[in-house]
Scaffold this active site. Structure first.
Site, PDB file in Angstrom:
ATOM      1  N   LYS A   1       0.727  -1.369  -0.048  1.00 26.14           N
ATOM      2  CA  LYS A   1       0.034   0.058   0.036  1.00 26.14           C
ATOM      3  C   LYS A   1       0.784   1.289   0.091  1.00 26.14           C
ATOM      4  O   LYS A   1       2.115   1.217   0.129  1.00 26.14           O
ATOM      5  CB  LYS A   1      -1.011  -0.127   1.125  1.00 26.14           C
ATOM      6  CG  LYS A   1      -1.962  -0.911   0.950  1.00 26.14           C
ATOM      7  CD  LYS A   1      -3.300  -0.942   1.890  1.00 26.14           C
ATOM      8  CE  LYS A   1      -4.355  -1.600   1.556  1.00 26.14           C
ATOM      9  NZ  LYS A   1      -5.365  -1.982   2.437  1.00 26.14           N
TER      10      LYS A   1
ATOM     11  N   ARG B   1      -3.374 -10.187   5.189  1.00 25.96           N
ATOM     12  CA  ARG B   1      -3.671  -9.951   3.708  1.00 25.96           C
ATOM     13  C   ARG B   1      -2.691  -9.493   2.934  1.00 25.96           C
ATOM     14  O   ARG B   1      -1.948  -8.251   3.255  1.00 25.96           O
ATOM     15  CB  ARG B   1      -4.901  -9.219   3.430  1.00 25.96           C
ATOM     16  CG  ARG B   1      -5.455  -9.250   2.108  1.00 25.96           C
ATOM     17  CD  ARG B   1      -6.678  -8.312   1.955  1.00 25.96           C
ATOM     18  NE  ARG B   1      -7.289  -8.216   0.657  1.00 25.96           N
ATOM     19  CZ  ARG B   1      -7.055  -7.495  -0.097  1.00 25.96           C
ATOM     20  NH1 ARG B   1      -5.998  -6.492  -0.034  1.00 25.96           N
ATOM     21  NH2 ARG B   1      -7.523  -7.644  -1.504  1.00 25.96           N
TER      22      ARG B   1
END
Ligand code: 8Y7
Length: 283
Positions: free
Chosen positions: A226, A260
């Site tokens: 991210k 995740r």
């Protein structure tokens, strides 16, 4: 890293979260730059899913709608055509629990019928009919916090107290699930890193993750590749493995039970090492 037994019920199977587990990220979105079309992206996705299972992913998160900032919405039929064949194939070929990343009740129901055991909803079952579809599925669930919606959420994220607000929101969604008759052992929660959050909000949530975990509901986190990693390292998404693995370990040490991740093998190894060091009175 807590090692008390924590269980998550997923449609007839039970995940043991006493050690943190990895959920592999599997995006099934047609590659507009390849002329191979839908079949090629489907085959590539299945292959990637099998690879992640072999690398130790306990769950594989199959998503047909991008939730990245600014992404365009996808219709029900299109989403079903993307994810169902992949779910069916992976269900046959692996023992990993297949997760469907969706907010649409129709997709939840069809995915569960096709063998999915987990529903990952970045909108925390707030779409009309989603709570009922999730309840009926028997699947394990992830309820994620997001401020705003994916089109606009990164415009100007703002909180009075980001940890308290995320915790209150997630508590409210857990309560809604319980009112809908959902077994609490099916539920996990997620602070939603990057979903209507600045770098500072993300870091504050990560530092205080154990406060979310203290509510006793397993915490799932997604930090892999991210922009948080990009901002801290200056690297492009494909070069964020080391930064992502570091954040995965920190999250696990702060109580996260499911991580995740795109880079399953490296993340599994890092979590094994962290879990062994954190374990007390077990040798
Ligand atoms: C997350 C997620 C994404 C996350 C959960 C990306 C679908 C963006 N991020 N689901 N999905 N948590 N539960 O970069 O953080 O992977 S999509």
């Amino acid at each position: 890293m807590p090692s008390a037994p924590v269980l998550l019920r997923c449609a007839g199977r039970t995940l043991d979260l006493s050690r943190p587990l990895v959920m592999g990220v599997l995006n099934v979105t047609p590659d507009s730059f390849s002329d191979g079309g839908r079949f090629a992206s489907r085959e590539a996705a299945i292959e990637q899913g099998l690879r992640m299972a072999a690398e130790g992913a306990a769950l594989i998160d199959v998503g047909g709608e991008s939730t990245r900032p600014g992404a365009e919405p996808v219709g029900v039929q299109e989403e079903l055509q993307r994810v169902l064949p992949v779910i069916e194939q992976l269900r046959r070929a692996t023992t990993a629990i297949i997760s469907v990343d969706t907010s649409k009740p129709e997709v939840m129901a069809a995915a569960a019928a096709a063998g999915a055991g987990f529903i990952n909803d970045v909108r925390a079952l707030r779409e009309p009919g989603a709570l009922e579809a999730a309840a009926a599925s028997g699947c394990g669930l992830c309820l994620m916090h997001m401020q705003g919606d994916p089109r606009t959420m990164q415009a100007a994220p703002s909180y009075r107290d980001v940890v308290a607000e995320v915790r209150e929101f997630l508590g409210g969604r857990v309560a809604a699930c319980r009112s809908a008759g959902i077994d609490p052992l099916r539920i996990s929660v997620d602070p939603g890193f990057g979903f209507g959050k600045t770098l500072e909000h993300n870091l504050t949530l990560l530092r205080h993750l154990s406060e979310l975990a203290a509510d006793g509901i397993p915490v799932l986190v997604g930090l892999s590749r991210k922009s948080t990693v990009g901002k801290l390292t200056g690297r492009d998404p494909g070069e964020r493995v080391y930064g992502s693995v570091a954040l995965a370990v920190i999250a696990a040490l702060n109580g996260a039970r499911i991580i995740r991740a795109h880079d399953v093998g490296p993340t599994v190894d890092a979590l094994k090492v962290a879990a062994a060091v954190a374990a007390e009175g077990e040798d």
